[in-house]
Design an enzyme around this catalytic site. Structure first.
Site, PDB file in Angstrom:
ATOM      1  N   GLU A 135      -8.402  -5.441   4.847  1.00 29.07           N
ATOM      2  CA  GLU A 135      -8.238  -5.154   3.424  1.00 29.07           C
ATOM      3  C   GLU A 135      -7.036  -5.884   2.837  1.00 29.07           C
ATOM      4  O   GLU A 135      -7.066  -6.319   1.677  1.00 29.07           O
ATOM      5  CB  GLU A 135      -8.094  -3.643   3.219  1.00 29.07           C
ATOM      6  N   HIS A 154     -18.142   1.848   7.585  1.00 27.82           N
ATOM      7  CA  HIS A 154     -16.693   1.965   7.743  1.00 27.82           C
ATOM      8  C   HIS A 154     -16.425   3.334   8.366  1.00 27.82           C
ATOM      9  O   HIS A 154     -16.545   4.367   7.691  1.00 27.82           O
ATOM     10  CB  HIS A 154     -16.018   1.839   6.376  1.00 27.82           C
ATOM     11  N   GLY A 211     -13.890   5.794  10.429  1.00 29.70           N
ATOM     12  CA  GLY A 211     -12.560   6.133  10.911  1.00 29.70           C
ATOM     13  C   GLY A 211     -12.325   7.604  10.658  1.00 29.70           C
ATOM     14  O   GLY A 211     -13.276   8.395  10.655  1.00 29.70           O
ATOM     15  N   ASN A 212     -11.082   8.007  10.441  1.00 30.84           N
ATOM     16  CA  ASN A 212     -10.832   9.401  10.084  1.00 30.84           C
ATOM     17  C   ASN A 212     -11.502   9.723   8.750  1.00 30.84           C
ATOM     18  O   ASN A 212     -11.995  10.819   8.525  1.00 30.84           O
ATOM     19  CB  ASN A 212      -9.334   9.666  10.013  1.00 30.84           C
ATOM     20  N   GLY A 213     -11.517   8.729   7.856  1.00 35.25           N
ATOM     21  CA  GLY A 213     -12.361   8.755   6.665  1.00 35.25           C
ATOM     22  C   GLY A 213     -13.464   7.742   6.863  1.00 35.25           C
ATOM     23  O   GLY A 213     -13.204   6.629   7.309  1.00 35.25           O
ATOM     24  N   ASN A 238       0.874  -1.179   0.000  1.00 32.76           N
ATOM     25  CA  ASN A 238       0.000   0.000   0.000  1.00 32.76           C
ATOM     26  C   ASN A 238       0.906   1.222   0.000  1.00 32.76           C
ATOM     27  O   ASN A 238       1.431   1.619   1.042  1.00 32.76           O
ATOM     28  CB  ASN A 238      -0.918  -0.011   1.223  1.00 32.76           C
ATOM     29  N   HIS A 296     -13.336   2.862  -0.102  1.00 32.40           N
ATOM     30  CA  HIS A 296     -13.351   1.841   0.963  1.00 32.40           C
ATOM     31  C   HIS A 296     -13.972   0.530   0.482  1.00 32.40           C
ATOM     32  O   HIS A 296     -14.399  -0.299   1.279  1.00 32.40           O
ATOM     33  CB  HIS A 296     -14.120   2.321   2.209  1.00 32.40           C
ATOM     34  N   GLU A 314     -14.704  -0.144  15.088  1.00 28.88           N
ATOM     35  CA  GLU A 314     -14.225  -1.324  15.804  1.00 28.88           C
ATOM     36  C   GLU A 314     -13.930  -1.043  17.273  1.00 28.88           C
ATOM     37  O   GLU A 314     -13.980  -1.966  18.104  1.00 28.88           O
ATOM     38  CB  GLU A 314     -12.954  -1.854  15.133  1.00 28.88           C
ATOM     39  N   ASN A 315     -13.621   0.203  17.612  1.00 29.71           N
ATOM     40  CA  ASN A 315     -13.065   0.478  18.936  1.00 29.71           C
ATOM     41  C   ASN A 315     -13.910   1.356  19.853  1.00 29.71           C
ATOM     42  O   ASN A 315     -13.676   1.365  21.061  1.00 29.71           O
ATOM     43  CB  ASN A 315     -11.683   1.132  18.779  1.00 29.71           C
ATOM     44  N   ARG A 374     -12.765  16.088   7.028  1.00 26.34           N
ATOM     45  CA  ARG A 374     -13.499  16.342   5.788  1.00 26.34           C
ATOM     46  C   ARG A 374     -14.942  16.736   6.088  1.00 26.34           C
ATOM     47  O   ARG A 374     -15.573  16.182   6.994  1.00 26.34           O
ATOM     48  CB  ARG A 374     -13.467  15.109   4.885  1.00 26.34           C
ATOM     49  N   ASP A 395      -9.477  13.311  16.101  1.00 25.83           N
ATOM     50  CA  ASP A 395      -9.446  11.984  16.714  1.00 25.83           C
ATOM     51  C   ASP A 395     -10.668  11.823  17.620  1.00 25.83           C
ATOM     52  O   ASP A 395     -10.865  12.605  18.555  1.00 25.83           O
ATOM     53  CB  ASP A 395      -8.157  11.820  17.527  1.00 25.83           C
ATOM     54  N   ARG A 427      -2.588  -2.224  -3.495  1.00 26.13           N
ATOM     55  CA  ARG A 427      -3.789  -1.425  -3.319  1.00 26.13           C
ATOM     56  C   ARG A 427      -3.713  -0.232  -4.268  1.00 26.13           C
ATOM     57  O   ARG A 427      -2.726   0.497  -4.289  1.00 26.13           O
ATOM     58  CB  ARG A 427      -3.906  -0.908  -1.887  1.00 26.13           C
TER      59      ARG A 427
END
Length: 398
Positions: free
Chosen positions: A385, A209, A211-213, A7, A181, A335-336, A242, A284, A92
């Site tokens: 991924e 999905h 996350g930060n994105g 990646n 994604h 996930e967290n 974003r 974050d 990727r």
């Protein structure tokens, strides 16, 4: 068969070496600051070899790939005896446009097509192409496969991917919704079907999905029918930095008032907006949770906006598919963060969702976090991924 998954970013390169007989990760690592010094962290995960974590001169991606091969095969840090044990490389690639609806074996024709897709992802595709060229230069005739973030979304119908602008912009310039994604959404939806013990062809799933994105994907019978990102990864949900969906008139107003150029405006929308822009605290979500717990109203507003948007888009996809069997949370936040999952799930009472608080408190594993009598099931599934890329590479090369 052992497959190296790459990646590549503009100044970084992440990798994993996977033994496809067991699907065990043998080693993983990250090359950073390529072109501006260089640093490699290489972690063997097989045997008792030590971690290598030091600065190295990495003027280009070719030197980075050479350093990775050196560490993978070295007596001290290596997990294979020689490069001959690496059977293939999976790359990727962020954007495949309409040219690629599935992963492909890389050849000169594919490389030319990737160059044609570069205007759609000017920050990502050049780095991906650089990584591929570096591998080809260092590894010679080892077969290589491109796996695209956009490919999974190529099953969307026209009513979902078209923009309501003059049709010639689509026909002549490829202006449409592509989505991103896709490799993550594909993995977790397939894994969800396995956990439910049902063929994916029978299921209506919504993958979140986060996350930060962040993006959401509606998956009917194993195929994407809609997704929240569009022509670029800027739209959809409010994200770390974003803006997500925005009335374009806002851009015109701000550009006129503050004399911004289009590049300055897009920089604001990509890097200074989202939950960072609203909260003024951080991009974050862990920092936002802590600030909100201490009474920071803007941090609470940013979190509330994010939860609301995920619930709203998810609800629209229930309508689009005329039902849903399961909702999946994945990626860093999904996930967290048990708080985020609980807040979003609280909107789903109309679906008969009931959350199991004890199950929701767990992390790092595939788990159903809804109660057994919940009409719609809710799962947390850590995304993988790299494994999807490795599996596609194995299948194509074989």
């Amino acid at each position: 068969m052992k497959i190296l998954v790459i990646n590549a970013g503009s100044s970084s390169l992440k990798y994993q070496l996977i033994d496809m007989q067991t699907e065990q990760v043998l080693a993983k690592g990250l090359c950073e600051r390529i072109g501006i010094g260089g640093h490699l962290k290489h972690s063997p995960l097989f045997g008792d070899k030590p971690v290598f974590d030091e600065d190295l001169p990495l003027p280009t991606h070719s030197e980075a790939i050479a350093a990775v091969i050196d560490k993978l095969t070295s007596p001290e840090y290596g997990v294979v005896a020689s490069m001959a044990e690496i059977d293939a490389v999976g790359h990727r690639v962020v954007h495949g446009g309409e040219k690629f609806a599935k992963s492909v074996l890389i050849n000169d024709e594919v490389m030319a097509a990737l160059e044609e897709c570069t205007p759609f992802a000017p920050l990502h595709n050049p780095a991906n192409i650089t990584g591929i060229n570096a591998c080809r230069a260092v590894m010679g005739d080892v077969p290589m496969v491109a796996v695209f973030d956009t490919a999974f979304h190529q099953t969307m119908p026209g009513k979902a991917y078209m923009y309501a602008v003059p049709y010639e912009y689509y026909k002549n310039d490829g202006i449409r919704r592509y989505g991103f994604h896709g490799t993550s959404h594909r993995y977790v939806s397939s894994r969800c079907a396995e956990l439910m013990g049902r063929p994916i062809e029978e299921l209506k799933l919504i993958s979140c999905h986060m996350g930060n994105g962040s993006s959401i994907c509606a998956i009917d019978g194993g195929k994407c029918v809609d997704t929240s990102m569009g022509f670029t990864p800027l739209v959809g949900l409010p994200m770390g930095t974003r803006s997500g969906d925005l009335d374009p008139g806002v851009m015109q107003f701000l550009m006129h008032k503050y004399d911004y150029s289009i590049d300055e405006m897009l920089n604001i929308l990509n890097k200074k907006s989202g939950v960072l822009g609203v909260s003024g605290v951080s991009s974050d979500f862990r920092d936002l949770d802590a600030a909100a717990a201490e009474g920071n109203d803007r941090a609470r507003l940013a979190l509330d906006m994010f939860h609301y948007w995920v619930a709203k888009v998810t609800g629209s996809y229930v309508a689009a598919m005329n039902g849903v069997d399961a909702i999946i949370f994945t990626a860093g936040v999904g996930e967290n963060s048990k708080e985020t999952r609980a807040a979003i799930s609280s909107y789903f009472g109309y679906l008969g969702v009931k959350l199991d608080k004890e199950a929701n408190s767990k992390r790092g594993q595939d788990i159903m976090i809804s109660t057994p009598d919940s009409k719609v099931k809710v799962f947390v599934i850590p995304t993988n991924e790299e494994l999807v890329i490795a599996r596609d590479t194995r299948d194509i090369v074989a």
